[in-house]
Motif scaffolding. Structure first.
Motif, mmCIF file in Angstrom:
data_model
loop_
_atom_site.group_PDB
_atom_site.id
_atom_site.type_symbol
_atom_site.label_atom_id
_atom_site.label_comp_id
_atom_site.label_asym_id
_atom_site.label_seq_id
_atom_site.Cartn_x
_atom_site.Cartn_y
_atom_site.Cartn_z
ATOM 1 N N SER A 402 0.835 -1.208 0.000
ATOM 2 C CA SER A 402 0.000 0.000 0.000
ATOM 3 C C SER A 402 0.869 1.257 0.000
ATOM 4 O O SER A 402 0.477 2.293 -0.547
ATOM 5 C CB SER A 402 -0.908 0.025 1.229
ATOM 6 O OG SER A 402 -1.760 -1.086 1.213
ATOM 7 N N GLN A 443 -7.775 0.282 0.134
ATOM 8 C CA GLN A 443 -7.896 -0.977 0.864
ATOM 9 C C GLN A 443 -9.141 -0.987 1.752
ATOM 10 O O GLN A 443 -9.829 -1.975 1.875
ATOM 11 C CB GLN A 443 -6.643 -1.171 1.712
ATOM 12 C CG GLN A 443 -6.496 -2.557 2.262
ATOM 13 C CD GLN A 443 -5.056 -2.838 2.685
ATOM 14 O OE1 GLN A 443 -4.219 -1.937 2.730
ATOM 15 N NE2 GLN A 443 -4.773 -4.079 2.995
ATOM 16 N N ASP A 523 -6.113 -1.264 -4.483
ATOM 17 C CA ASP A 523 -5.493 -1.896 -3.321
ATOM 18 C C ASP A 523 -6.492 -2.872 -2.710
ATOM 19 O O ASP A 523 -7.466 -2.450 -2.092
ATOM 20 C CB ASP A 523 -5.086 -0.811 -2.313
ATOM 21 C CG ASP A 523 -4.152 -1.357 -1.253
ATOM 22 O OD1 ASP A 523 -3.993 -2.588 -1.177
ATOM 23 O OD2 ASP A 523 -3.585 -0.550 -0.502
HETATM 24 MG MG LIG Z 1 -2.053 -2.666 2.280
#
Ligand SMILES: [Mg+2]
Ligand SMILES: Nc1ncnc2c1ncn2[C@@H]1O[C@H](COP(=O)(O)OP(=O)(O)OP(=O)(O)O)[C@@H](O)[C@H]1O
Length: 610
Positions: A402, A443, A523
């Motif tokens: 990330s 995410q 992500d």
């Molecule tokens: Mg991550």
């Protein structure tokens, strides 16, 4: 300049900054308030003068005195007073609302400009408290404090002036007692404020404990934490009881205390003045006026001391809010980019910062990065991505995947090295340009309150309803949305609590591609989507990814098999790079990861089919 840290301006500095901030836009209101307050103070002070004239008149002429005239005077004064009080309560109320609006607007706008790092270091609750309760408190204290000071101080001065004018010796006696009285009032006010603040703190702690036990009721039950929660709660409520009693004691002692002092002042005036009246050196009217003024001191004195104490105790709030407003955003357009943009605005150029608009290549050159200066999270990362390529990042949790995505989006900038777009450092282009060419699925997907349609449209505010639906179809969420009772008009509750994580992911996916971005960052975009839906998504994804540079982070390796490059990240380092086939042939890290997942997946399948 403050680099996105908690700044602590000096006490006086913070008030001064605040003063200019609130005074400038509200100058007119402040001025009118001052005039209205001065007149009100004048009227307040004149009442007793009329009484004095009346008493002296009666003493001199008995019932021949023109009583009607005094009645008119009183009536006129009362009317004027009522009018002015009404006016300045309205003014102060309006001022307080306007100040709160100004402060909140400024802090909100400012927060939006700050970079990610700032939010890493500041809890959301802390920021919310600054924007909501601190600004409200400041606005209230400043507006009503200004009113009371504008009224109280001139009133006090007027009373002193009149006392000295009526009889300077007697006046000085009352004056001599005054500082003592003011000191006692200040002492009480500060203590009462402090005790109220402690009370509020305990109260909000109780609310927090309450909130946590309700929000975490499932976890509490599973972990059998009910007794401990109750203990904690009882400890806090007991504390609150003691603090409330203390607070009550102070407040109830305050008024009688002040009253005793004022009575002493009035008594002194009566004793000294009475002797003088008997000796014939003072008129009865003057004595009456004197005693009345000595009593009248109490009101403005209480108000002024209370407001001064409040102002003093608000200093910490002011420092926090001003500190917040003085934090400089860390990631901003460089000066040369800004100059370019200004010039382009004048010349009407098509590309605002003078670069080409087609993205042909993205390069990470020796990029190192740490969220904190001494903790490097990504080391010497090198990567060149040609147009249209799909890059997949895999690796263990916390390895830095990330982080790479955040650097690409310029949420953070590399600590060392460069990220180049078409061979040009991305810091030499504007943030707005980069961000308008980026589609991101984070995410932890976030949806705003509003309908599903408006959430998808956030990615491109000009999109038509058809375009919204086309984007939804492209990521295979159209059918899922249509199954909901209200389809696209389904209202997303706060934070999207009425949707599953997978649904939220798909909707934010549609939001990311609707703007037709040149770079797409995903992500764990499909980590919570079931395998069947993901399979469908995979099929339509090819068209979505076509012609863009995409960065895909996925835990499920089956989703990235067809990527042009697969990068294996381990503890912030690039350890393997290649295609699915070449990496499998290498029999390294990727091979191991893949085999392990493959095993679990087939075991699961076996279990389910058996
Ligand atoms: Mg991550
Ligand atoms: N905002 C932050 N502030 C400080 N440290 C951070 C921050 N975000 C991530 N880190 C740290 O940086 C490292 C890399 O985190 P990153 O989020 O890039 O991992 P990841 O590979 O995406 O992991 P996951 O698969 O769990 O999402 C971790 O050690 C993490 O603790």
């Amino acid at each position: 300049m403050n680099q996105e840290q908690n700044s602590t301006p000096s006490k006086r500095g913070a008030w001064k900054t605040l003063f200019y901030m609130v005074y400038r836009p509200q100058k007119r209101v402040f001025h009118i308030l001052l005039v209205a307050a001065l007149i009100t103070a004048g009227i307040d002070a004149s009442f007793t003068l009329v009484t004095k004239a009346l008493v002296d008149d009666i003493v001199a002429h008995g019932l021949q005195a023109d009583l009607i005239r005094y009645a008119w005077m009183y009536g006129g004064l009362v009317l004027a007073l009522v009018g002015f009080i009404w006016m300045f309560i309205r003014l102060a109320g309006g001022l307080s609302t306007a100040l709160m609006y100004d402060l909140r607007k400024q802090s909100f706008e400012h927060l939006q400009r700050l970079s990610f790092r700032f939010f890493d270091n500041h809890a959301v609750g802390w920021l919310l408290a600054r924007i909501t309760s601190d600004t409200q408190r400041i606005a209230n204290v400043v507006a009503w404090g200004t009113l009371d000071l504008f009224w109280g101080v001139p009133y006090l001065v007027a009373i002193f002036g009149i006392l000295i004018y009526l009889d300077w010796q007697l006046g000085l006696v009352v004056l001599a007692l005054f500082p003592f009285l003011a000191g006692v009032a200040m002492w009480f006010n500060i203590r009462i404020l402090d005790s109220s603040r402690r009370l509020r703190k305990t109260n909000s702690r109780i609310t927090a404990v309450y909130n946590e036990s309700i929000a975490g009721v499932q976890t509490s039950k599973v972990l059998v934490r009910e007794d401990e929660n109750l203990n904690e709660f009882q400890k806090d409520t007991g504390k609150m009881y003691r603090q409330s009693m203390h607070n009550l004691l102070l407040t109830s002692a305050f008024f009688p205390f002040v009253n005793v002092f004022v009575s002493i002042a009035t008594g002194a005036a009566l004793w000294l003045g009475g002797t003088a009246v008997l000796a014939g050196t003072l008129t009865l009217g003057t004595l009456v006026a004197f005693m009345a003024y000595a009593r009248a001191l109490m009101d403005p004195m209480l108000e002024v001391s209370e407001k001064l104490a409040e102002l003093q105790r608000t200093t910490a709030c002011v420092e926090r809010v001003i500190g917040l407003l003085e934090v400089e955003p860390e990631i901003v357009d460089s000066e040369s980019v800004q100059r370019c943009m200004d010039r382009a605005l004048v010349e009407g150029a098509t590309t605002v910062d003078g670069g080409v608009d087609e993205i042909q290549e993205i390069e990470f050159r020796d990029v190192s990065f740490g969220y904190k200066p001494d903790e490097i999270v990504l080391r010497d990362f090198n990567l060149t991505v040609p147009a249209g390529a799909t890059v997949a990042l895999v690796g263990a949790t916390g390895s830095g995947k990330s982080t790479i995505a955040s650097l690409l989006c310029r949420f953070y900038e590399p600590t060392e090295g460069q990220i180049l777009i078409n061979g040009q450092d991305y810091r030499e282009r504007s943030l707005a340009w980069l961000q308008s060419n980026l589609g991101i699925v984070l995410q932890t997907p976030f949806l705003f309150s509003g309908t599903i349609r408006s959430n998808i449209r956030y990615g491109n505010l000009n999109a038509s309803d058809e375009q919204v639906e086309a984007a939804a179809k492209a990521v295979n969420v159209h059918d899922i949305i249509m199954q909901m009772e209200k389809g696209y008009e389904t209202v997303v509750q706060e934070g999207g609590n009425n949707l599953s994580t997978g649904q939220k992911q798909l909707i934010s996916f549609a939001r990311a591609i609707i703007g037709n971005p040149q770079i797409l960052v995903m992500d764990e975009a499909t980590s919570s989507v079931d395998t069947q839906t993901e399979h469908w998504l995979q099929e339509s994804l090819q068209t979505v990814l076509d012609g863009r540079i995409s960065f895909v982070i996925a835990h499920r390796l089956s989703t990235i098999r067809s990527a042009d490059m697969i990068l294996v990240i381990d503890a912030g380092r690039l350890v393997e790079q290649g295609t699915h086939e070449s990496l499998l042939a290498e029999r390294g890290r990727y091979y191991q990861l893949y085999r392990k997942q493959y095993q679990t997946e087939s075991e699961e399948q076996l279990l389910h089919s058996g």
